[in-house]
Design a protein around this motif. Structure first.
Motif, PDB file in Angstrom:
ATOM      1  N   ASN A 257      29.027  45.408  31.991  1.00 37.03           N
ATOM      2  CA  ASN A 257      27.737  44.989  32.530  1.00 37.03           C
ATOM      3  C   ASN A 257      27.757  44.773  34.040  1.00 37.03           C
ATOM      4  O   ASN A 257      26.755  44.362  34.614  1.00 37.03           O
ATOM      5  CB  ASN A 257      27.274  43.700  31.847  1.00 37.03           C
ATOM      6  CG  ASN A 257      28.247  42.551  32.036  1.00 37.03           C
ATOM      7  OD1 ASN A 257      29.441  42.766  32.231  1.00 37.03           O
ATOM      8  ND2 ASN A 257      27.752  41.331  31.982  1.00 37.03           N
ATOM      9  N   GLU A 258      28.899  45.047  34.702  1.00 36.97           N
ATOM     10  CA  GLU A 258      28.952  44.835  36.145  1.00 36.97           C
ATOM     11  C   GLU A 258      30.167  45.524  36.754  1.00 36.97           C
ATOM     12  O   GLU A 258      31.269  45.462  36.217  1.00 36.97           O
ATOM     13  CB  GLU A 258      29.016  43.338  36.465  1.00 36.97           C
ATOM     14  CG  GLU A 258      29.002  43.031  37.953  1.00 36.97           C
ATOM     15  CD  GLU A 258      29.152  41.544  38.241  1.00 36.97           C
ATOM     16  OE1 GLU A 258      28.381  41.029  39.065  1.00 36.97           O
ATOM     17  OE2 GLU A 258      30.041  40.913  37.631  1.00 36.97           O
ATOM     18  N   VAL A 259      29.933  46.168  37.898  1.00 35.73           N
ATOM     19  CA  VAL A 259      31.006  46.644  38.772  1.00 35.73           C
ATOM     20  C   VAL A 259      30.812  45.940  40.108  1.00 35.73           C
ATOM     21  O   VAL A 259      29.703  45.914  40.650  1.00 35.73           O
ATOM     22  CB  VAL A 259      30.958  48.172  38.956  1.00 35.73           C
ATOM     23  CG1 VAL A 259      31.967  48.615  40.008  1.00 35.73           C
ATOM     24  CG2 VAL A 259      31.218  48.882  37.634  1.00 35.73           C
ATOM     25  N   LYS A 260      31.889  45.357  40.635  1.00 36.73           N
ATOM     26  CA  LYS A 260      31.741  44.565  41.854  1.00 36.73           C
ATOM     27  C   LYS A 260      33.024  44.594  42.669  1.00 36.73           C
ATOM     28  O   LYS A 260      34.117  44.694  42.117  1.00 36.73           O
ATOM     29  CB  LYS A 260      31.394  43.111  41.513  1.00 36.73           C
ATOM     30  CG  LYS A 260      31.131  42.229  42.730  1.00 36.73           C
ATOM     31  CD  LYS A 260      30.599  40.858  42.335  1.00 36.73           C
ATOM     32  CE  LYS A 260      30.296  40.007  43.564  1.00 36.73           C
ATOM     33  NZ  LYS A 260      29.666  38.717  43.210  1.00 36.73           N
ATOM     34  N   TYR A 261      32.879  44.511  44.002  1.00 37.95           N
ATOM     35  CA  TYR A 261      34.030  44.323  44.877  1.00 37.95           C
ATOM     36  C   TYR A 261      33.779  43.123  45.783  1.00 37.95           C
ATOM     37  O   TYR A 261      32.634  42.776  46.104  1.00 37.95           O
ATOM     38  CB  TYR A 261      34.311  45.575  45.718  1.00 37.95           C
ATOM     39  CG  TYR A 261      33.365  45.778  46.888  1.00 37.95           C
ATOM     40  CD1 TYR A 261      33.583  45.148  48.113  1.00 37.95           C
ATOM     41  CD2 TYR A 261      32.250  46.611  46.774  1.00 37.95           C
ATOM     42  CE1 TYR A 261      32.713  45.330  49.184  1.00 37.95           C
ATOM     43  CE2 TYR A 261      31.384  46.801  47.833  1.00 37.95           C
ATOM     44  CZ  TYR A 261      31.616  46.152  49.041  1.00 37.95           C
ATOM     45  OH  TYR A 261      30.751  46.320  50.088  1.00 37.95           O
ATOM     46  N   ILE A 262      34.867  42.474  46.194  1.00 35.46           N
ATOM     47  CA  ILE A 262      34.843  41.391  47.177  1.00 35.46           C
ATOM     48  C   ILE A 262      36.055  41.577  48.079  1.00 35.46           C
ATOM     49  O   ILE A 262      37.160  41.831  47.596  1.00 35.46           O
ATOM     50  CB  ILE A 262      34.907  39.995  46.520  1.00 35.46           C
ATOM     51  CG1 ILE A 262      33.740  39.775  45.555  1.00 35.46           C
ATOM     52  CG2 ILE A 262      34.901  38.899  47.586  1.00 35.46           C
ATOM     53  CD1 ILE A 262      33.827  38.456  44.793  1.00 35.46           C
ATOM     54  N   ILE A 263      35.859  41.455  49.388  1.00 37.13           N
ATOM     55  CA  ILE A 263      36.967  41.480  50.351  1.00 37.13           C
ATOM     56  C   ILE A 263      36.911  40.177  51.141  1.00 37.13           C
ATOM     57  O   ILE A 263      35.886  39.855  51.749  1.00 37.13           O
ATOM     58  CB  ILE A 263      36.877  42.688  51.300  1.00 37.13           C
ATOM     59  CG1 ILE A 263      36.896  43.991  50.498  1.00 37.13           C
ATOM     60  CG2 ILE A 263      38.034  42.669  52.298  1.00 37.13           C
ATOM     61  CD1 ILE A 263      36.693  45.237  51.345  1.00 37.13           C
ATOM     62  N   ARG A 264      38.030  39.435  51.136  1.00 36.61           N
ATOM     63  CA  ARG A 264      38.108  38.135  51.812  1.00 36.61           C
ATOM     64  C   ARG A 264      39.156  38.164  52.921  1.00 36.61           C
ATOM     65  O   ARG A 264      40.160  38.863  52.822  1.00 36.61           O
ATOM     66  CB  ARG A 264      38.496  37.029  50.828  1.00 36.61           C
ATOM     67  CG  ARG A 264      37.433  36.643  49.827  1.00 36.61           C
ATOM     68  CD  ARG A 264      37.929  35.485  48.972  1.00 36.61           C
ATOM     69  NE  ARG A 264      36.902  34.972  48.081  1.00 36.61           N
ATOM     70  CZ  ARG A 264      36.670  35.442  46.863  1.00 36.61           C
ATOM     71  NH1 ARG A 264      37.399  36.447  46.410  1.00 36.61           N
ATOM     72  NH2 ARG A 264      35.721  34.922  46.106  1.00 36.61           N
ATOM     73  N   ASP A 265      38.898  37.366  53.941  1.00 32.24           N
ATOM     74  CA  ASP A 265      39.903  37.052  54.956  1.00 32.24           C
ATOM     75  C   ASP A 265      40.654  35.822  54.452  1.00 32.24           C
ATOM     76  O   ASP A 265      40.097  34.724  54.394  1.00 32.24           O
ATOM     77  CB  ASP A 265      39.215  36.775  56.291  1.00 32.24           C
ATOM     78  CG  ASP A 265      40.195  36.419  57.406  1.00 32.24           C
ATOM     79  OD1 ASP A 265      41.336  36.026  57.101  1.00 32.24           O
ATOM     80  OD2 ASP A 265      39.799  36.507  58.582  1.00 32.24           O
ATOM     81  N   LEU A 266      41.925  35.981  54.074  1.00 34.13           N
ATOM     82  CA  LEU A 266      42.675  34.868  53.495  1.00 34.13           C
ATOM     83  C   LEU A 266      42.981  33.777  54.511  1.00 34.13           C
ATOM     84  O   LEU A 266      43.161  32.614  54.137  1.00 34.13           O
ATOM     85  CB  LEU A 266      43.979  35.377  52.877  1.00 34.13           C
ATOM     86  CG  LEU A 266      43.860  36.065  51.518  1.00 34.13           C
ATOM     87  CD1 LEU A 266      45.222  36.536  51.040  1.00 34.13           C
ATOM     88  CD2 LEU A 266      43.232  35.145  50.492  1.00 34.13           C
TER      89      LEU A 266
END
Length: 469
Positions: A246-255
């Motif tokens: 029901n979902e495709v998602k990406y997240i990119i974070r600065d650690l």
């Protein structure tokens, strides 16, 4: 089955889980300090200063409050900050309650990513041989992970650094899943995070441009490009890409700052491919003069697109795949820390033995105890504290001292049991009343009715009066 080590633990707490799922990896952060600051929603638990080591190595998670019989669950330490915190991932088993143990000077370091995740690589050695390299034509270079298939809803997590970013008339770099290990990924069903290098498609030299690129059947769906400033080469980034039905998602974070640099999602199930089909992990670089997939000592993978008409280079510290679910499990609550009580176990499997056998073997055998407590029905075990004194008490006044919980004791008195046991053979014993308010299985009317067969062969009913205090 026991924790390693099985003895020496000082404290434990109960971890309650919503929507528990088998083989689901959950993130937990244990910190030094007061448990009044616990935050289950964020997966943060404080140790009340009970961990013996500053690096929190003396932490284990099991399936029971007794470390001598609990199944130890696999876990991996993502991050350790001495005196501050340890971030772990634990592979849960579907139980709605787990138990965390702390405070053990005999505990060594335990962290195993391979046992915790379906796929894991910290790149401490050159494992590029586990990946298949294929050029499917027109410089479409693919590297497929070749040791496993992941046929359920899933996520790829990666910690790494962007070393280089070039823009030009061509090239892109991708990471995700596809349905086979031979075809150009865009021609078959796939789920990919897509880094766009082409200036003709909007890429710019000082910003990283990224989007989703998925295909179901003959329908390809993409999101708009998202941009974030090109980070320095020593800025750690954390990338997540998940594929659920029901979902495709990406997240990119600065650690280093915790800032989300870019994120986007597609939630229309009509355009999302079945996660059971997209089972092969893949990286793909196009028109990139050969592509890039190279191990860097001591524990990095350098991958991406060589500079040609655009490209990028990643330096990956680790990446792993983990299970996702339609309704995600989450931490519900953390109990207060409790003392770990050493327990002795008596096995229950058959009934009808004499008190003399009990005194000799120190084993209670029960064939069937219908309607008894779940712990007896499922585990065939009961915890008894101070077994020696309990046996003597049984011999003297025909009462059994049973540990009801790790904090309380219940005593059941059975008058006349000595006379009854000598001439009956229970085959099997069963209790008529099925409502048991006490943990030991005592009926409401405080009478236990047993259908038994005498030595002579005659069947009869034995009614035992029972009192508790």
């Amino acid at each position: 089955m026991a924790l390693n080590p099985s003895k020496g633990w000082q404290k434990y707490a109960e971890l309650s889980i919503n929507n528990a799922s088998v083989d689901y990896q959950m993130r937990l952060e244990i910190r030094r300090g007061s448990s009044q600051n616990n935050d289950p929603q964020q997966g943060i638990i404080y140790d009340d200063n009970n961990c013996f080591y500053d690096d929190f190595r003396d932490v284990r998670i099991g399936t029971s409050a007794d470390p001598t019989i609990a199944e130890q669950l696999p876990m991996w330490a993502e991050e350790v900050s001495d005196g501050v915190k340890r971030i772990i991932w634990v592979k849960t088993n579907g139980n709605t309650t787990l138990y965390i143990f702390i405070g053990n000077e005999n505990a060594g370091e335990y962290s195993n990513g391979n046992d915790t995740f379906p796929y894991f690589d910290h790149w401490t050695s050159d494992n590029t041989v586990d990946w298949i390299h294929t050029n499917t034509g027109n410089n479409h270079h693919h590297w497929w992970e070749n040791t496993h298939e992941f046929t359920s809803m899933k996520e790829i997590d990666m910690r790494g650094y962007i070393l280089n970013w070039w823009t030009g008339p061509w090239d892109h770099t991708e990471l995700g899943w596809t349905v086979d290990k031979t075809s150009f990924v865009h021609n078959v069903e796939h789920v990919l995070i897509y880094f766009e290098h082409r200036t003709t498609n909007g890429a710019v030299s000082d910003k990283i441009s990224v989007k989703l690129h998925i295909r179901k059947g003959d329908t390809t769906t993409t999101t708009d490009l998202k941009f974030f400033n090109k980070p320095s080469t020593d800025t750690p980034l954390y990338l997540q890409l998940w594929h659920k039905s029901n979902e495709v998602k990406y997240i990119i974070r600065d650690l280093s700052s915790g800032t989300i640099l870019a994120e986007d999602s597609i939630s229309d199930p009509n355009v999302i491919p079945n996660p059971a089909n997209t089972k092969y992990l893949v990286t793909q670089q196009w028109d990139c003069a050969g592509g890039l997939f190279q191990w860097l000592s001591p524990h990095y993978l350098k991958w991406g697109s060589k500079q040609y008409n655009g490209g990028m280079e990643w330096k990956t510290d680790y990446w792993f795949e983990r299970k996702r679910a339609y309704t995600e499990p989450s931490w519900n609550s953390f109990s207060a820390w409790k003392d770990v009580i050493s327990q002795q176990i008596i096995n229950l499997s058959d009934a009808g033995i004499s008190v003399e056998e009990l005194l000799t073997e120190k084993t209670i055998l029960i064939d069937e105890l219908a309607g008894s407590i779940d712990e007896i029905l499922t585990g065939k075990q009961i915890s008894i504290e101070e077994i020696a004194s309990a046996i003597e008490k049984l011999k003297e006044d025909k009462s059994i001292l049973i540990l009801e919980t790790v904090e309380g004791i219940d005593t059941i008195f059975l008058p006349g049991i000595g006379n009854k046991l000598s001439d009956i053979s229970i085959t099997p014993a069963r209790v008529v009343t099925t409502h048991f308010p006490a943990v030991a299985g005592l009926p409401l009317d405080k009478k236990i009715r047993i259908y038994a067969k005498a030595v002579s062969g005659q069947e009869k009913e034995v009614v035992l009066e029972a009192l508790t205090w």
